[in-house]
Design an enzyme around this catalytic site. Structure first.
Site, PDB file in Angstrom:
ATOM      1  N   TYR A 135       0.851  -1.203   0.000  1.00 39.47           N
ATOM      2  CA  TYR A 135       0.000   0.000   0.000  1.00 39.47           C
ATOM      3  C   TYR A 135       0.882   1.248   0.000  1.00 39.47           C
ATOM      4  O   TYR A 135       0.661   2.184  -0.780  1.00 39.47           O
ATOM      5  CB  TYR A 135      -0.949   0.011   1.209  1.00 39.47           C
ATOM      6  CG  TYR A 135      -1.795   1.271   1.244  1.00 39.47           C
ATOM      7  CD1 TYR A 135      -2.836   1.449   0.327  1.00 39.47           C
ATOM      8  CD2 TYR A 135      -1.533   2.296   2.156  1.00 39.47           C
ATOM      9  CE1 TYR A 135      -3.606   2.616   0.328  1.00 39.47           C
ATOM     10  CE2 TYR A 135      -2.291   3.465   2.163  1.00 39.47           C
ATOM     11  CZ  TYR A 135      -3.330   3.611   1.249  1.00 39.47           C
ATOM     12  OH  TYR A 135      -4.073   4.776   1.239  1.00 39.47           O
ATOM     13  N   VAL A 157      -8.298   8.745   8.181  1.00 35.20           N
ATOM     14  CA  VAL A 157      -9.615   9.314   7.882  1.00 35.20           C
ATOM     15  C   VAL A 157     -10.644   8.211   8.062  1.00 35.20           C
ATOM     16  O   VAL A 157     -10.490   7.128   7.479  1.00 35.20           O
ATOM     17  CB  VAL A 157      -9.705   9.793   6.406  1.00 35.20           C
ATOM     18  CG1 VAL A 157     -10.948  10.658   6.210  1.00 35.20           C
ATOM     19  CG2 VAL A 157      -8.447  10.517   5.964  1.00 35.20           C
ATOM     20  N   LYS A 177       1.330   4.539  -2.707  1.00 31.74           N
ATOM     21  CA  LYS A 177       1.165   5.966  -2.388  1.00 31.74           C
ATOM     22  C   LYS A 177       2.488   6.725  -2.600  1.00 31.74           C
ATOM     23  O   LYS A 177       2.464   7.915  -2.921  1.00 31.74           O
ATOM     24  CB  LYS A 177       0.606   6.138  -0.974  1.00 31.74           C
ATOM     25  CG  LYS A 177      -0.844   5.677  -0.865  1.00 31.74           C
ATOM     26  CD  LYS A 177      -1.779   6.485  -1.787  1.00 31.74           C
ATOM     27  CE  LYS A 177      -3.234   6.082  -1.690  1.00 31.74           C
ATOM     28  NZ  LYS A 177      -4.129   6.896  -2.531  1.00 31.74           N
TER      29      LYS A 177
HETATM   30  P1  NDP Z   1     -13.501   4.616   0.745  1.00 30.26           P
HETATM   31  O1  NDP Z   1     -13.350   3.142   0.730  1.00 30.26           O
HETATM   32  O2  NDP Z   1     -14.516   5.216   1.646  1.00 30.26           O
HETATM   33  O3  NDP Z   1     -13.766   5.149  -0.744  1.00 30.26           O
HETATM   34  C1  NDP Z   1     -13.012   4.680  -1.817  1.00 30.26           C
HETATM   35  C2  NDP Z   1     -13.673   5.089  -3.110  1.00 30.26           C
HETATM   36  O4  NDP Z   1     -12.855   4.620  -4.205  1.00 30.26           O
HETATM   37  C3  NDP Z   1     -15.042   4.497  -3.279  1.00 30.26           C
HETATM   38  O5  NDP Z   1     -15.909   5.465  -3.834  1.00 30.26           O
HETATM   39  C4  NDP Z   1     -14.830   3.360  -4.270  1.00 30.26           C
HETATM   40  O6  NDP Z   1     -15.983   3.226  -5.067  1.00 30.26           O
HETATM   41  C5  NDP Z   1     -13.686   3.919  -5.112  1.00 30.26           C
HETATM   42  N1  NDP Z   1     -12.931   2.873  -5.791  1.00 30.26           N
HETATM   43  C6  NDP Z   1     -12.197   1.877  -5.245  1.00 30.26           C
HETATM   44  N2  NDP Z   1     -11.697   1.087  -6.213  1.00 30.26           N
HETATM   45  C7  NDP Z   1     -12.127   1.609  -7.400  1.00 30.26           C
HETATM   46  C8  NDP Z   1     -11.953   1.232  -8.739  1.00 30.26           C
HETATM   47  N3  NDP Z   1     -11.242   0.149  -9.088  1.00 30.26           N
HETATM   48  N4  NDP Z   1     -12.544   1.990  -9.706  1.00 30.26           N
HETATM   49  C9  NDP Z   1     -13.260   3.074  -9.373  1.00 30.26           C
HETATM   50  N5  NDP Z   1     -13.471   3.482  -8.110  1.00 30.26           N
HETATM   51  C10 NDP Z   1     -12.910   2.742  -7.136  1.00 30.26           C
HETATM   52  O7  NDP Z   1     -12.044   5.175   1.087  1.00 30.26           O
HETATM   53  P2  NDP Z   1     -11.472   6.667   1.231  1.00 30.26           P
HETATM   54  O8  NDP Z   1     -12.484   7.667   0.882  1.00 30.26           O
HETATM   55  O9  NDP Z   1     -10.820   6.740   2.538  1.00 30.26           O
HETATM   56  O10 NDP Z   1     -10.330   6.603   0.122  1.00 30.26           O
HETATM   57  C11 NDP Z   1     -10.204   7.553  -0.918  1.00 30.26           C
HETATM   58  C12 NDP Z   1      -8.741   7.770  -1.209  1.00 30.26           C
HETATM   59  O11 NDP Z   1      -8.112   8.324  -0.064  1.00 30.26           O
HETATM   60  C13 NDP Z   1      -7.954   6.498  -1.547  1.00 30.26           C
HETATM   61  O12 NDP Z   1      -7.074   6.793  -2.609  1.00 30.26           O
HETATM   62  C14 NDP Z   1      -7.190   6.216  -0.260  1.00 30.26           C
HETATM   63  O13 NDP Z   1      -6.001   5.500  -0.510  1.00 30.26           O
HETATM   64  C15 NDP Z   1      -6.910   7.627   0.213  1.00 30.26           C
HETATM   65  N6  NDP Z   1      -6.591   7.775   1.630  1.00 30.26           N
HETATM   66  C16 NDP Z   1      -7.433   7.321   2.603  1.00 30.26           C
HETATM   67  C17 NDP Z   1      -7.103   7.494   3.934  1.00 30.26           C
HETATM   68  C18 NDP Z   1      -7.956   6.966   5.044  1.00 30.26           C
HETATM   69  O14 NDP Z   1      -7.451   6.852   6.181  1.00 30.26           O
HETATM   70  N7  NDP Z   1      -9.212   6.669   4.823  1.00 30.26           N
HETATM   71  C19 NDP Z   1      -5.882   8.185   4.326  1.00 30.26           C
HETATM   72  C20 NDP Z   1      -5.061   8.611   3.229  1.00 30.26           C
HETATM   73  C21 NDP Z   1      -5.427   8.424   1.935  1.00 30.26           C
HETATM   74  P3  NDP Z   1     -16.597   1.850  -5.625  1.00 30.26           P
HETATM   75  O15 NDP Z   1     -16.348   0.810  -4.579  1.00 30.26           O
HETATM   76  O16 NDP Z   1     -18.027   2.164  -5.848  1.00 30.26           O
HETATM   77  O17 NDP Z   1     -15.858   1.616  -6.904  1.00 30.26           O
HETATM   78  C1  8X3 Z   2      -4.468   5.321   4.285  1.00 30.41           C
HETATM   79  C2  8X3 Z   2      -4.345   5.570   5.706  1.00 30.41           C
HETATM   80  O1  8X3 Z   2      -3.169   5.266   7.875  1.00 30.41           O
HETATM   81  O2  8X3 Z   2      -3.124   3.384   6.344  1.00 30.41           O
HETATM   82  O3  8X3 Z   2      -3.612   6.041   3.481  1.00 30.41           O
HETATM   83  O4  8X3 Z   2      -1.775   5.337   5.918  1.00 30.41           O
HETATM   84  S1  8X3 Z   2      -3.035   4.837   6.471  1.00 30.41           S
END
Ligand code: NDP
Ligand code: 8X3
Length: 264
Positions: free
Chosen positions: A157, A190, A161
Protein backbone atom coordinates in the site's frame (compact mmCIF):
# COMPACT_ATOMS: atom_id res chain seq x y z
CA UNK A 1 -9.68 33.26 -5.24
CA UNK A 2 -10.36 30.92 -8.17
CA UNK A 3 -14.14 30.65 -8.59
CA UNK A 4 -15.60 27.18 -8.95
CA UNK A 5 -18.91 28.41 -10.38
CA UNK A 6 -19.75 26.26 -13.40
CA UNK A 7 -16.32 24.68 -13.46
CA UNK A 8 -16.31 20.99 -14.41
CA UNK A 9 -14.79 18.70 -11.79
CA UNK A 10 -14.20 15.00 -12.44
CA UNK A 11 -13.97 12.88 -9.28
CA UNK A 12 -13.02 9.19 -9.35
CA UNK A 13 -14.37 7.00 -6.55
CA UNK A 14 -17.30 9.27 -5.70
CA UNK A 15 -19.54 6.62 -4.14
CA UNK A 16 -18.07 6.90 -0.63
CA UNK A 17 -15.66 8.59 1.74
CA UNK A 18 -13.38 11.35 0.52
CA UNK A 19 -14.63 11.23 -3.09
CA UNK A 20 -18.23 11.65 -1.99
CA UNK A 21 -17.31 14.48 0.41
CA UNK A 22 -15.44 16.20 -2.44
CA UNK A 23 -18.51 15.84 -4.67
CA UNK A 24 -20.66 17.55 -2.05
CA UNK A 25 -18.27 20.39 -1.25
CA UNK A 26 -17.55 21.18 -4.92
CA UNK A 27 -21.27 21.07 -5.75
CA UNK A 28 -21.92 23.44 -2.85
CA UNK A 29 -19.33 25.76 -4.45
CA UNK A 30 -21.23 25.74 -7.76
CA UNK A 31 -19.18 23.23 -9.78
CA UNK A 32 -20.70 20.82 -12.26
CA UNK A 33 -19.56 17.29 -11.56
CA UNK A 34 -18.51 14.19 -13.42
CA UNK A 35 -18.68 11.32 -10.95
CA UNK A 36 -17.63 7.72 -11.33
CA UNK A 37 -17.19 4.56 -9.29
CA UNK A 38 -18.00 0.87 -9.56
CA UNK A 39 -21.23 0.78 -7.51
CA UNK A 40 -23.65 2.05 -10.16
CA UNK A 41 -26.86 2.24 -8.14
CA UNK A 42 -25.18 4.05 -5.24
CA UNK A 43 -23.60 6.45 -7.72
CA UNK A 44 -26.86 7.28 -9.44
CA UNK A 45 -28.59 7.97 -6.10
CA UNK A 46 -25.70 10.26 -5.11
CA UNK A 47 -25.83 12.06 -8.46
CA UNK A 48 -29.59 12.68 -8.17
CA UNK A 49 -29.31 13.83 -4.61
CA UNK A 50 -26.51 16.29 -5.44
CA UNK A 51 -28.44 17.71 -8.41
CA UNK A 52 -31.50 18.23 -6.23
CA UNK A 53 -29.65 19.68 -3.25
CA UNK A 54 -27.19 22.01 -4.99
CA UNK A 55 -28.83 22.66 -8.38
CA UNK A 56 -25.65 21.80 -10.32
CA UNK A 57 -25.30 19.52 -13.34
CA UNK A 58 -23.99 16.03 -12.69
CA UNK A 59 -22.86 13.46 -15.23
CA UNK A 60 -22.18 10.04 -13.74
CA UNK A 61 -21.12 6.67 -15.04
CA UNK A 62 -20.02 3.32 -13.69
CA UNK A 63 -16.27 2.89 -14.05
CA UNK A 64 -13.61 0.59 -12.72
CA UNK A 65 -10.43 2.65 -13.11
CA UNK A 66 -8.39 -0.57 -13.40
CA UNK A 67 -9.86 -1.25 -16.82
CA UNK A 68 -7.82 0.78 -19.29
CA UNK A 69 -10.18 0.23 -22.23
CA UNK A 70 -13.21 1.27 -20.16
CA UNK A 71 -11.40 4.38 -18.91
CA UNK A 72 -10.50 5.34 -22.49
CA UNK A 73 -14.05 4.74 -23.68
CA UNK A 74 -15.68 6.59 -20.77
CA UNK A 75 -13.63 9.76 -21.18
CA UNK A 76 -13.57 9.76 -24.99
CA UNK A 77 -17.34 9.33 -25.16
CA UNK A 78 -18.16 12.21 -22.82
CA UNK A 79 -20.53 14.70 -24.48
CA UNK A 80 -18.50 17.65 -25.88
CA UNK A 81 -19.61 20.13 -23.20
CA UNK A 82 -18.52 17.72 -20.49
CA UNK A 83 -15.07 17.33 -22.02
CA UNK A 84 -14.10 20.82 -20.81
CA UNK A 85 -12.80 19.40 -17.53
CA UNK A 86 -11.24 22.03 -15.23
CA UNK A 87 -10.28 19.87 -12.28
CA UNK A 88 -9.52 16.16 -12.01
CA UNK A 89 -9.58 14.66 -8.52
CA UNK A 90 -7.84 11.29 -8.64
CA UNK A 91 -9.34 9.81 -5.51
CA UNK A 92 -10.30 6.18 -6.27
CA UNK A 93 -8.09 3.92 -4.23
CA UNK A 94 -7.88 1.29 -1.55
CA UNK A 95 -5.75 -0.61 0.90
CA UNK A 96 -6.29 -4.37 0.83
CA UNK A 97 -5.03 -6.36 3.80
CA UNK A 98 -2.53 -5.38 6.46
CA UNK A 99 -0.09 -8.25 6.65
CA UNK A 100 3.61 -8.96 6.80
CA UNK A 101 4.99 -9.04 3.28
CA UNK A 102 5.93 -12.73 3.38
CA UNK A 103 2.48 -13.70 4.71
CA UNK A 104 0.48 -11.47 2.39
CA UNK A 105 -1.78 -12.37 -0.47
CA UNK A 106 -0.71 -11.23 -3.92
CA UNK A 107 -4.31 -10.68 -5.10
CA UNK A 108 -4.52 -7.68 -2.74
CA UNK A 109 -1.24 -6.37 -4.19
CA UNK A 110 -2.65 -6.51 -7.71
CA UNK A 111 -5.81 -4.71 -6.59
CA UNK A 112 -3.87 -1.90 -4.90
CA UNK A 113 -1.32 -1.43 -7.67
CA UNK A 114 -3.96 -1.65 -10.42
CA UNK A 115 -6.26 0.87 -8.70
CA UNK A 116 -4.01 3.31 -6.83
CA UNK A 117 -1.27 3.53 -9.47
CA UNK A 118 -2.38 2.20 -12.85
CA UNK A 119 -5.98 3.44 -12.53
CA UNK A 120 -4.77 6.92 -11.61
CA UNK A 121 -2.40 6.86 -14.60
CA UNK A 122 -5.09 5.70 -17.05
CA UNK A 123 -7.58 8.39 -15.98
CA UNK A 124 -4.95 11.14 -15.99
CA UNK A 125 -3.66 10.08 -19.41
CA UNK A 126 -7.18 10.42 -20.86
CA UNK A 127 -8.07 13.71 -19.16
CA UNK A 128 -4.82 15.60 -19.78
CA UNK A 129 -5.26 16.03 -23.56
CA UNK A 130 -8.62 17.70 -22.85
CA UNK A 131 -6.97 20.10 -20.39
CA UNK A 132 -4.11 20.73 -22.82
CA UNK A 133 -6.60 21.60 -25.54
CA UNK A 134 -8.42 23.94 -23.16
CA UNK A 135 -5.12 25.52 -22.14
CA UNK A 136 -5.64 25.15 -18.39
CA UNK A 137 -6.50 22.66 -15.70
CA UNK A 138 -5.74 21.27 -12.28
CA UNK A 139 -4.99 17.67 -11.33
CA UNK A 140 -5.41 16.93 -7.63
CA UNK A 141 -4.26 13.50 -6.50
CA UNK A 142 -5.30 11.97 -3.20
CA UNK A 143 -2.07 10.53 -1.87
CA UNK A 144 -1.49 9.63 1.77
CA UNK A 145 0.88 9.92 4.67
CA UNK A 146 1.72 6.42 3.39
CA UNK A 147 3.39 8.16 0.45
CA UNK A 148 5.83 9.84 2.82
CA UNK A 149 6.47 7.03 5.28
CA UNK A 150 6.37 3.25 5.29
CA UNK A 151 4.71 1.37 8.13
CA UNK A 152 4.92 -2.32 9.11
CA UNK A 153 2.63 -4.62 7.13
CA UNK A 154 2.00 -1.87 4.62
CA UNK A 155 4.87 -2.33 2.14
CA UNK A 156 2.67 -2.58 -0.94
CA UNK A 157 0.00 0.00 0.00
CA UNK A 158 2.77 2.44 0.98
CA UNK A 159 4.60 1.76 -2.29
CA UNK A 160 1.45 2.67 -4.25
CA UNK A 161 1.17 5.97 -2.39
CA UNK A 162 4.90 6.66 -2.87
CA UNK A 163 4.17 6.12 -6.56
CA UNK A 164 1.36 8.70 -6.39
CA UNK A 165 3.86 11.14 -4.88
CA UNK A 166 6.36 10.48 -7.70
CA UNK A 167 3.68 10.74 -10.39
CA UNK A 168 2.49 14.04 -8.92
CA UNK A 169 6.01 15.50 -8.93
CA UNK A 170 6.81 14.21 -12.42
CA UNK A 171 3.55 15.50 -13.88
CA UNK A 172 4.16 18.93 -12.35
CA UNK A 173 7.57 19.08 -14.05
CA UNK A 174 6.24 17.97 -17.42
CA UNK A 175 3.30 20.40 -17.32
CA UNK A 176 5.18 23.41 -15.99
CA UNK A 177 4.73 25.48 -19.16
CA UNK A 178 1.17 24.36 -19.88
CA UNK A 179 -0.95 26.20 -17.25
CA UNK A 180 -1.94 22.90 -15.67
CA UNK A 181 -1.45 22.75 -11.94
CA UNK A 182 -0.72 19.49 -10.13
CA UNK A 183 -1.30 19.03 -6.41
CA UNK A 184 -1.46 16.19 -3.95
CA UNK A 185 -3.53 16.05 -0.78
CA UNK A 186 -2.04 13.53 1.63
CA UNK A 187 -4.16 12.60 4.65
CA UNK A 188 -3.36 10.59 7.73
CA UNK A 189 -6.17 8.54 9.30
CA UNK A 190 -9.62 9.31 7.88
CA UNK A 191 -12.68 7.40 9.04
CA UNK A 192 -14.37 6.24 5.83
CA UNK A 193 -15.06 2.81 4.34
CA UNK A 194 -11.28 2.52 3.86
CA UNK A 195 -10.59 0.23 6.83
CA UNK A 196 -13.66 -1.93 6.16
CA UNK A 197 -12.37 -2.46 2.62
CA UNK A 198 -8.84 -3.09 3.90
CA UNK A 199 -10.12 -5.77 6.32
CA UNK A 200 -12.51 -7.38 3.78
CA UNK A 201 -15.67 -6.10 5.51
CA UNK A 202 -14.62 -6.90 9.10
CA UNK A 203 -16.39 -4.01 10.86
CA UNK A 204 -14.90 -4.73 14.28
CA UNK A 205 -11.34 -4.68 12.98
CA UNK A 206 -12.12 -1.51 11.03
CA UNK A 207 -13.61 0.27 14.05
CA UNK A 208 -10.55 -0.71 16.11
CA UNK A 209 -8.34 1.40 13.82
CA UNK A 210 -10.05 4.55 15.15
CA UNK A 211 -10.39 3.32 18.75
CA UNK A 212 -10.05 6.07 21.38
CA UNK A 213 -8.81 8.67 18.94
CA UNK A 214 -10.44 11.35 16.82
CA UNK A 215 -9.68 10.65 13.15
CA UNK A 216 -10.19 13.04 10.27
CA UNK A 217 -13.55 12.99 8.56
CA UNK A 218 -13.89 12.77 4.79
CA UNK A 219 -15.14 16.37 4.92
CA UNK A 220 -11.89 17.52 6.59
CA UNK A 221 -9.99 16.19 3.57
CA UNK A 222 -12.50 17.58 1.06
CA UNK A 223 -12.01 21.02 2.61
CA UNK A 224 -8.26 20.67 1.95
CA UNK A 225 -8.93 19.69 -1.66
CA UNK A 226 -11.26 22.68 -2.02
CA UNK A 227 -8.54 24.99 -0.66
CA UNK A 228 -6.09 23.71 -3.29
CA UNK A 229 -8.66 24.14 -6.06
CA UNK A 230 -9.52 27.72 -5.12
CA UNK A 231 -6.02 29.24 -5.12
CA UNK A 232 -5.55 31.97 -7.73
CA UNK A 233 -4.07 30.69 -11.01
CA UNK A 234 -0.52 31.89 -10.21
CA UNK A 235 -0.37 29.87 -6.96
CA UNK A 236 -0.27 26.12 -6.48
CA UNK A 237 -0.42 23.99 -3.36
CA UNK A 238 2.11 21.36 -4.37
CA UNK A 239 1.41 19.11 -1.44
CA UNK A 240 -0.94 19.28 1.53
CA UNK A 241 -0.47 16.87 4.43
CA UNK A 242 -3.52 16.71 6.74
CA UNK A 243 -3.37 14.69 9.92
CA UNK A 244 -5.65 14.15 12.89
CA UNK A 245 -4.30 16.34 15.71
CA UNK A 246 -3.51 13.18 17.68
CA UNK A 247 -1.48 11.54 14.87
CA UNK A 248 2.20 12.52 14.62
CA UNK A 249 3.29 9.98 12.02
CA UNK A 250 2.00 6.88 10.26
CA UNK A 251 2.86 4.83 13.34
CA UNK A 252 2.40 7.25 16.23
CA UNK A 253 -1.16 7.89 17.35
CA UNK A 254 -2.20 9.13 20.74
CA UNK A 255 -5.17 7.17 22.08
CA UNK A 256 -6.91 8.32 25.20
CA UNK A 257 -6.68 4.95 26.99
CA UNK A 258 -2.89 5.08 26.69
CA UNK A 259 -2.64 8.06 29.06
CA UNK A 260 -1.44 7.33 32.57
CA UNK A 261 -4.53 6.86 34.80
CA UNK A 262 -4.21 10.28 36.48
CA UNK A 263 -4.36 12.08 33.09
CA UNK A 264 -7.41 10.21 31.80
P1 NDP B 1 -13.50 4.62 0.75
O1 NDP B 1 -13.35 3.14 0.73
O2 NDP B 1 -14.52 5.22 1.65
O3 NDP B 1 -13.77 5.15 -0.74
C1 NDP B 1 -13.01 4.68 -1.82
C2 NDP B 1 -13.67 5.09 -3.11
O4 NDP B 1 -12.85 4.62 -4.20
C3 NDP B 1 -15.04 4.50 -3.28
O5 NDP B 1 -15.91 5.46 -3.83
C4 NDP B 1 -14.83 3.36 -4.27
O6 NDP B 1 -15.98 3.23 -5.07
C5 NDP B 1 -13.69 3.92 -5.11
N1 NDP B 1 -12.93 2.87 -5.79
C6 NDP B 1 -12.20 1.88 -5.24
N2 NDP B 1 -11.70 1.09 -6.21
C7 NDP B 1 -12.13 1.61 -7.40
C8 NDP B 1 -11.95 1.23 -8.74
N3 NDP B 1 -11.24 0.15 -9.09
N4 NDP B 1 -12.54 1.99 -9.71
C9 NDP B 1 -13.26 3.07 -9.37
N5 NDP B 1 -13.47 3.48 -8.11
C10 NDP B 1 -12.91 2.74 -7.14
O7 NDP B 1 -12.04 5.17 1.09
P2 NDP B 1 -11.47 6.67 1.23
O8 NDP B 1 -12.48 7.67 0.88
O9 NDP B 1 -10.82 6.74 2.54
O10 NDP B 1 -10.33 6.60 0.12
C11 NDP B 1 -10.20 7.55 -0.92
C12 NDP B 1 -8.74 7.77 -1.21
O11 NDP B 1 -8.11 8.32 -0.06
C13 NDP B 1 -7.95 6.50 -1.55
O12 NDP B 1 -7.07 6.79 -2.61
C14 NDP B 1 -7.19 6.22 -0.26
O13 NDP B 1 -6.00 5.50 -0.51
C15 NDP B 1 -6.91 7.63 0.21
N6 NDP B 1 -6.59 7.77 1.63
C16 NDP B 1 -7.43 7.32 2.60
C17 NDP B 1 -7.10 7.49 3.93
C18 NDP B 1 -7.96 6.97 5.04
O14 NDP B 1 -7.45 6.85 6.18
N7 NDP B 1 -9.21 6.67 4.82
C19 NDP B 1 -5.88 8.18 4.33
C20 NDP B 1 -5.06 8.61 3.23
C21 NDP B 1 -5.43 8.42 1.94
P3 NDP B 1 -16.60 1.85 -5.63
O15 NDP B 1 -16.35 0.81 -4.58
O16 NDP B 1 -18.03 2.16 -5.85
O17 NDP B 1 -15.86 1.62 -6.90
C1 8X3 C 1 -4.47 5.32 4.28
C2 8X3 C 1 -4.34 5.57 5.71
O1 8X3 C 1 -3.17 5.27 7.88
O2 8X3 C 1 -3.12 3.38 6.34
O3 8X3 C 1 -3.61 6.04 3.48
O4 8X3 C 1 -1.77 5.34 5.92
S1 8X3 C 1 -3.04 4.84 6.47
Amino acid sequence: MFSLQEKIVLITGATAGIGLACAEIFAESGSDLILCGRRASKLSKIANNIKKTYGVNVYSFKLDVRNKKNVEYAIRSLPDDWKKIDILINNAGLGRGLNKFHEDDTDGWEEMIDTNVKGLLYVTKEVLPLMLEKGEGHVINIGSIAGHEVYPKGAVYCSTKHAVDAITKGLRMDLLDRRIRVSTVDPGMVETEFSQVRFHGDKEKAANVYRNMHPLSAKDVAEGVLFCATRPPHANVNQMVIMPSVQASATQVYRKEELPAEDN
